[in-house]
Design an enzyme around this catalytic site. Structure first.
Site, short mmCIF file in Angstrom:
data_model
loop_
_atom_site.label_atom_id
_atom_site.label_comp_id
_atom_site.label_asym_id
_atom_site.label_seq_id
_atom_site.Cartn_x
_atom_site.Cartn_y
_atom_site.Cartn_z
N SER B 145 7.78 8.29 1.37
CA SER B 145 6.39 8.38 1.81
C SER B 145 6.04 9.84 2.14
O SER B 145 6.12 10.69 1.24
CB SER B 145 6.19 7.43 2.99
OG SER B 145 4.82 7.20 3.24
N ASP B 223 3.34 -2.53 -2.10
CA ASP B 223 3.22 -1.52 -1.04
C ASP B 223 1.78 -1.47 -0.56
O ASP B 223 0.86 -1.22 -1.35
CB ASP B 223 3.65 -0.17 -1.63
CG ASP B 223 3.75 0.93 -0.59
OD1 ASP B 223 2.91 0.97 0.32
OD2 ASP B 223 4.66 1.76 -0.71
N HIS B 256 6.56 -1.17 1.46
CA HIS B 256 6.77 0.21 1.91
C HIS B 256 7.95 0.34 2.89
O HIS B 256 8.19 1.42 3.42
CB HIS B 256 5.48 0.70 2.59
CG HIS B 256 5.31 2.20 2.64
ND1 HIS B 256 5.13 2.96 1.51
CD2 HIS B 256 5.30 3.08 3.68
CE1 HIS B 256 5.01 4.25 1.85
NE2 HIS B 256 5.12 4.34 3.17
#
Lengths: 278, 278
Positions: B145, B223, B256
């Protein structure tokens, strides 16, 4: 049952559920890993019991067990370590009350109202898992520290219920060590005669030959609790006397942490698979 | 340097260290995994940059990377995600300030005093790792991320420094998405022309052919941030235009979380090993 979380993981599903427990008289949370399945195959189950201060998420997030469970086709069920909620009795210490249920049925005030983790794990939770998920009736049990005590006690008190049992750094002789003596005094009362029903060493010495199941214990020799709280050699001596198939492995350099569990969880899963997948 | 923790893990050592950072003007903590070594072999290093709200422990405890790193003989270095301490500027939001350094050098008040994670990661930390541990000069970089953004930016801005780069769900185009726009406005100011130096897509479009290195990105299609913050297809298009060796894998069903990272970290380690162990 309420689904709290779901994550794709190693092509399987990692879920977290809340349900109302009649036995514990409170809402409970558990985690479950469901490996990928082909067709209508029913999954065998490995129950994992965690240690002091833990809940259902410690093993779920830190042990790295899902990879091998996905490969082998074994469901993993991670219960919480005690009843929970604002009206559940607690103690200021980390080793009594919430997070420290010791997997027994308490008989003393104020604990008896909720602290019946033994009945929850023996009856209510497996029935729920059977009813809600596509699992078979073959199950094994494992755990860490207080949860290693729980796994051994569950297996020793319930012949035929589990096909194998294993533990990491278990409290094998709680009647003789500070963690167990504190908890048993509170939950079971001052009469230590009643404690024997929750002591793996006593249970193994009282066991019948036909109830023996394959048993694996890993213990780090750098574990800070080894000498004062754990003493797996006491259980190994009981196993020797009873000809119980216990393998005790002393792992040089390893401590009491999840880094130790992660390092050897694959061995435990493959050990249980030998029985679960028969 | 002060050793805060050490654990045996997969026959290697998982350590946590604190040191005083000149660049960041504060005390910093990092984690390192040192695989078992035979003889005087120097270890190649994989740097891992974590995402928003994380510190050095998220990847360390949840990704399960040590098993494969131990097998391959790769050291893992996990820095923190921002400067830390009571006198370090912060923000009430989870996506700015502490835990959200975005791996850049801030130019704006009050951030410029401490927020120089780029210089820390480019110069100070690798020099410290080289001086204190038996590592070689071969290194690769990866992250998740915000840390995927960091890994790509570090690699794109420093040709020859890393032999390969990978990312899980990276923020590839921060100048165009809310997380990046908020952070860059605070750290770099309102003039968005200055932001381009910290945007992987812009950097890749400006890259020279000889600086290309093997690049792997995994992105889950479940995600929750995919459409609004991540958009890896924008980087894939830049890579196509530049003939950059990028493999973008869309992983069906994955979100995620660290369950996603744990599921594919082995692939990333083996990907980096192809270059690190050459």
């Amino acid at each position: 049952m309420e689904l709290l979380e779901e994550h794709h993981c190693f092509e399987g599903r990692q879920q977290r559920w809340r349900h109302d427990s009649r036995v514990l008289n409170c809402a409970m949370t558990f985690s479950i890993f469901l490996p990928p399945v082909s067709g209508n195959a029913k999954l065998p189950v490995l129950y994992w019991l965690s240690g002091l201060t833990c809940n259902d998420e410690n093993f779920t997030t830190k042990a790295g067990a899902q990879r091998v469970a996905a490969e082998l086709g074994i469901a993993l069920v991670m219960p919480d370590t005690s009843p929970r909620g604002d009206d559940v009795a607690d103690d200021a210490g980390y080793d009594l009350g919430k997070g420290a249920g010791f997997y027994l049925n308490a008989t003393q005030t104020p604990w008896a109202q909720h602290y019946r983790m033994y009945d929850y794990l023996r009856d209510e939770l497996p029935a729920l898992i059977q009813a809600e998920f596509a699992v078979s009736d073959r199950s094994a049990i494992s755990g860490h520290s207080m949860g290693g005590h729980g796994a051994l006690v569950m297996a020793l008190k319930n012949p035929g219920k589990y096909v194998s049992v294993s533990a990491f750094a278990p409290i094998v002789n709680p009647t003789q060590v500070p963690w167990g003596q504190k908890a048993f005094t509170a939950y079971l009362g001052e009469d230590s005669a009643t404690w024997q029903a929750w002591d793996s060493c006593a249970l193994m010495l009282a066991s019948q030959p036909e109830q023996a199941i394959p048993t694996l214990i890993d213990q780090g020799d750098a574990d800070q609790f080894l000498a004062t709280q754990l003493q797996p050699a006491v259980l190994a001596e009981a196993a020797r006397q009873k000809d119980w198939p216990l393998t005790l492995r002393i792992q040089p350099g390893y401590d009491h942490s999840y880094y130790f569990i992660a390092s050897f969880i694959e061995d435990h899963l493959r050990f249980h698979a030998q029985q679960l997948l028969k």
